[in-house]
Design a protein around this motif. Structure first.
Motif, PDB file in Angstrom:
ATOM      1  N   UNK A 144      80.606   5.688 132.083  1.00 18.63           N
ATOM      2  CA  UNK A 144      81.217   4.724 131.164  1.00 18.63           C
ATOM      3  C   UNK A 144      80.227   4.191 130.127  1.00 18.63           C
ATOM      4  N   UNK A 145      78.943   4.550 130.321  1.00 15.75           N
ATOM      5  CA  UNK A 145      77.932   4.040 129.397  1.00 15.75           C
ATOM      6  C   UNK A 145      77.965   4.863 128.107  1.00 15.75           C
ATOM      7  N   UNK A 146      78.068   4.242 126.970  1.00 15.95           N
ATOM      8  CA  UNK A 146      78.156   4.977 125.719  1.00 15.95           C
ATOM      9  C   UNK A 146      76.779   5.173 125.090  1.00 15.95           C
ATOM     10  N   UNK A 147      76.752   5.984 124.052  1.00 12.24           N
ATOM     11  CA  UNK A 147      75.494   6.299 123.386  1.00 12.24           C
ATOM     12  C   UNK A 147      74.836   5.064 122.786  1.00 12.24           C
ATOM     13  N   UNK A 148      75.645   4.105 122.376  1.00 12.89           N
ATOM     14  CA  UNK A 148      75.090   2.909 121.738  1.00 12.89           C
ATOM     15  C   UNK A 148      74.176   2.152 122.691  1.00 12.89           C
ATOM     16  N   UNK A 149      74.571   2.073 123.931  1.00 12.93           N
ATOM     17  CA  UNK A 149      73.767   1.349 124.912  1.00 12.93           C
ATOM     18  C   UNK A 149      72.417   2.039 125.134  1.00 12.93           C
ATOM     19  N   UNK A 150      72.412   3.381 125.153  1.00 13.84           N
ATOM     20  CA  UNK A 150      71.144   4.109 125.338  1.00 13.84           C
ATOM     21  C   UNK A 150      70.229   3.947 124.133  1.00 13.84           C
ATOM     22  N   UNK A 151      70.786   4.007 122.951  1.00 17.34           N
ATOM     23  CA  UNK A 151      69.955   3.949 121.746  1.00 17.34           C
ATOM     24  C   UNK A 151      69.364   2.572 121.519  1.00 17.34           C
ATOM     25  N   UNK A 152      69.894   1.570 122.203  1.00 17.03           N
ATOM     26  CA  UNK A 152      69.388   0.212 122.019  1.00 17.03           C
ATOM     27  C   UNK A 152      68.639  -0.306 123.241  1.00 17.03           C
ATOM     28  N   UNK A 153      68.101   0.590 124.027  1.00 14.80           N
ATOM     29  CA  UNK A 153      67.249   0.170 125.139  1.00 14.80           C
ATOM     30  C   UNK A 153      66.033  -0.586 124.596  1.00 14.80           C
ATOM     31  N   UNK A 209      61.434  16.309 123.106  1.00 13.70           N
ATOM     32  CA  UNK A 209      62.894  16.377 123.121  1.00 13.70           C
ATOM     33  C   UNK A 209      63.518  14.988 123.108  1.00 13.70           C
ATOM     34  N   UNK A 210      62.913  14.073 123.862  1.00 10.69           N
ATOM     35  CA  UNK A 210      63.431  12.705 123.904  1.00 10.69           C
ATOM     36  C   UNK A 210      63.318  12.053 122.527  1.00 10.69           C
ATOM     37  N   UNK A 211      62.226  12.353 121.806  1.00 10.72           N
ATOM     38  CA  UNK A 211      62.022  11.718 120.497  1.00 10.72           C
ATOM     39  C   UNK A 211      63.044  12.170 119.467  1.00 10.72           C
ATOM     40  N   UNK A 212      63.674  13.329 119.670  1.00  9.20           N
ATOM     41  CA  UNK A 212      64.661  13.848 118.715  1.00  9.20           C
ATOM     42  C   UNK A 212      66.066  13.338 118.978  1.00  9.20           C
ATOM     43  N   UNK A 213      66.226  12.423 119.938  1.00 11.10           N
ATOM     44  CA  UNK A 213      67.554  11.911 120.286  1.00 11.10           C
ATOM     45  C   UNK A 213      68.108  10.978 119.214  1.00 11.10           C
ATOM     46  N   UNK A 214      67.278  10.064 118.736  1.00 11.83           N
ATOM     47  CA  UNK A 214      67.723   9.119 117.711  1.00 11.83           C
ATOM     48  C   UNK A 214      66.506   8.537 117.012  1.00 11.83           C
ATOM     49  N   UNK A 215      66.719   7.802 115.927  1.00  6.97           N
ATOM     50  CA  UNK A 215      65.615   7.245 115.147  1.00  6.97           C
ATOM     51  C   UNK A 215      64.798   6.240 115.953  1.00  6.97           C
TER      52      UNK A 215
END
Length: 462
Positions: free
Chosen positions: A40-49, A68-74
């Motif tokens: 149920x966890x969306x991408x927004x929650x991961x990108x704002x850790x 690879x982790x660094x290429x996930x989001x800005x």
């Protein structure tokens, strides 16, 4: 916590900086993330850790996984550049793909060259026709990390580099070391440098970090057969190190003059010397009792380890083991000394028992086919009350092993570790050894002691 500078994090975390591209991410990492992720966890929650949480995740990953982790989001890419993630580098120079490897190393140094504090280099390249390319890689790489404030420097397989690139690479390293003023640990053992090159590098290090380096490992730093204790340039370079606690070197780098230099510069600081005595190095000079006593008087916590390699003649060993030297550990491996018929190794053991009762570790691997050490060994363990670790591989009687074990079970000696391999046993003697081992095993196990008894049958002596 300042994420950009990494303040507040442990700078001594060890992670490998190797190939930053072209390496597949271990599928196990995806599985671990999938298992821990709530559907149920969306991408927004991961990108704002929080930044601190992301850094902790990065610190648990190997470098290909970090990429690879660094290429996930800005946001995750921003944290990827945090200096605290790149304090420790493991760099392999050369290799099969030396051109692409060199380009990746230098490109990475463009963005992170100021960050490393712990630099571990290795060299794997022996192709003479590519020396100029490797030389340019080294020059470029060292220039890009010149502003780094190294604390630890270690170079493995350095001898291969200096053998291939000759003297050209010395300029690059000497120039680089002259800019490093904060080093604490320096290790370039087994470099096998020429007299001139070795002294240049050692002088550069000492001039820049001589007052901060505490651990200096220059064992086999110079080519074999060089009597470095007679070289003024070496003595002058060594005199620049004024804060040493640990020093590893060869016996051909020690003399009365050098001990006097250590006495003057390292009073109250020097705690340990590890000295290798090799058959191929000059080892026939004797350091005076006065020099050892003087050094010990100003460095009361000093202890010394001597490692004898391919030397078995008693006179050669005793010449080095001066009674006044504060020995704590002695390692002797005679190998197949050509003087095997008259080594008189029992005299060596007797000398240790008489003059170095304070030793804590004795390891002997002896080619003593014609020289019994049984009585001397038993006498030695009873005369050295501080002895805690004893490794023996030699021709020994089963009764000798039984006697040492009995002394231990009766609390007459206090060994914590006793590993013995007796050689050349007959089948009957081997059966007797099994009985002796079984007889003492339960007591040793009850006391939590580390005891191993082994044998080599027949005429195989070592």
């Amino acid at each position: 916590m300042d994420v950009e500078t990494g303040e507040g994090l442990d700078d001594q975390m060890n992670y490998r900086m190797v190939d930053q591209t072209g390496t597949r991410l271990d599928e196990k990492m995806d599985d671990q993330i999938d298992d821990r992720t709530d559907d149920r966890m969306d991408d927004h929650m991961w990108s704002n850790l929080p930044d601190t949480a992301l850094i902790e995740i990065y610190l648990c990953l190997q470098d290909p996984e970090r990429v690879n982790m660094s290429m996930t989001c800005k946001n995750w890419n921003r944290i990827f550049s945090s200096p605290c993630l790149w304090r420790t580098w493991y760099i392999e120079l050369g290799g099969y793909n030396y051109i692409s490897t060199g380009e990746r190393i230098c490109k990475f140094a463009d963005g992170h060259g100021d960050h490393p504090k712990y630099l571990f280099l290795s060299y794997d390249h022996r192709r003479h026709h590519t020396c100029k390319i490797i030389q340019r890689t080294i020059d470029d790489f060292l220039d890009k990390i010149q502003n780094a404030k190294l604390v630890n420097f270690e170079f493995q397989n350095a001898s291969f580099m200096f053998e291939t690139l000759k003297e050209n690479v010395v300029d690059s390293f000497a120039r680089f070391f002259r800019g490093q003023t904060n080093m604490v640990d320096f290790n370039m053992e087994r470099s096998h440098l020429s007299l001139t090159s070795g002294c240049r590098i050692l002088h550069a290090i000492g001039s820049a970090s001589g007052n901060t380096i505490r651990n200096l490992d220059i064992e086999d730093f110079f080519d074999s057969m060089l009597a470095m204790f007679q070289v003024k340039q070496f003595i002058n370079a060594l005199s620049k190190f004024t804060n040493l606690s640990f020093l590893a070197l060869n016996y051909n780098c020690l003399s009365d003059d050098i001990l006097e230099c250590l006495t003057q510069n390292l009073a109250g600081k020097l705690k340990h010397i590890s000295c290798r005595v090799c058959r191929t190095d000059p080892h026939f000079h004797r350091i005076s009792s006065y020099s050892w006593k003087s050094l010990k008087s100003v460095c009361p916590k000093l202890s010394i380890d001597f490692w004898f390699e391919s030397i078995g003649l008693s006179a050669d060993i005793i010449r080095v083991l001066v009674p006044e030297a504060p020995l704590h550990e002695i390692y002797i491996d005679t190998r197949f000394d050509h003087n095997a018929d008259w080594l008189q190794l029992s005299e060596t053991i007797d000398h240790i028992a008489k003059h170095h009762k304070q030793i804590t570790v004795l390891s002997v691997k002896l080619h003593n086919n014609h020289d019994s050490i049984d009585d001397s060994l038993v006498s030695m363990v009873t005369q050295c009350p501080a002895l805690r670790v004893l490794f023996v591989r030699s021709v020994l009687k089963v009764s000798t092993i039984d006697e040492i074990c009995t002394l231990q079970t009766e609390h007459k000696i206090d060994l914590q570790t006793f590993h013995v391999t007796t050689c050349g046993l007959t089948e009957m003697e081997y059966a007797e050894l099994i009985y002796v081992s079984a007889k003492h095993l339960s007591v040793m196990q009850e006391r939590g002691l580390n005891f191993e008894i082994r044998a080599v049958l027949g005429r195989q002596h070592l």
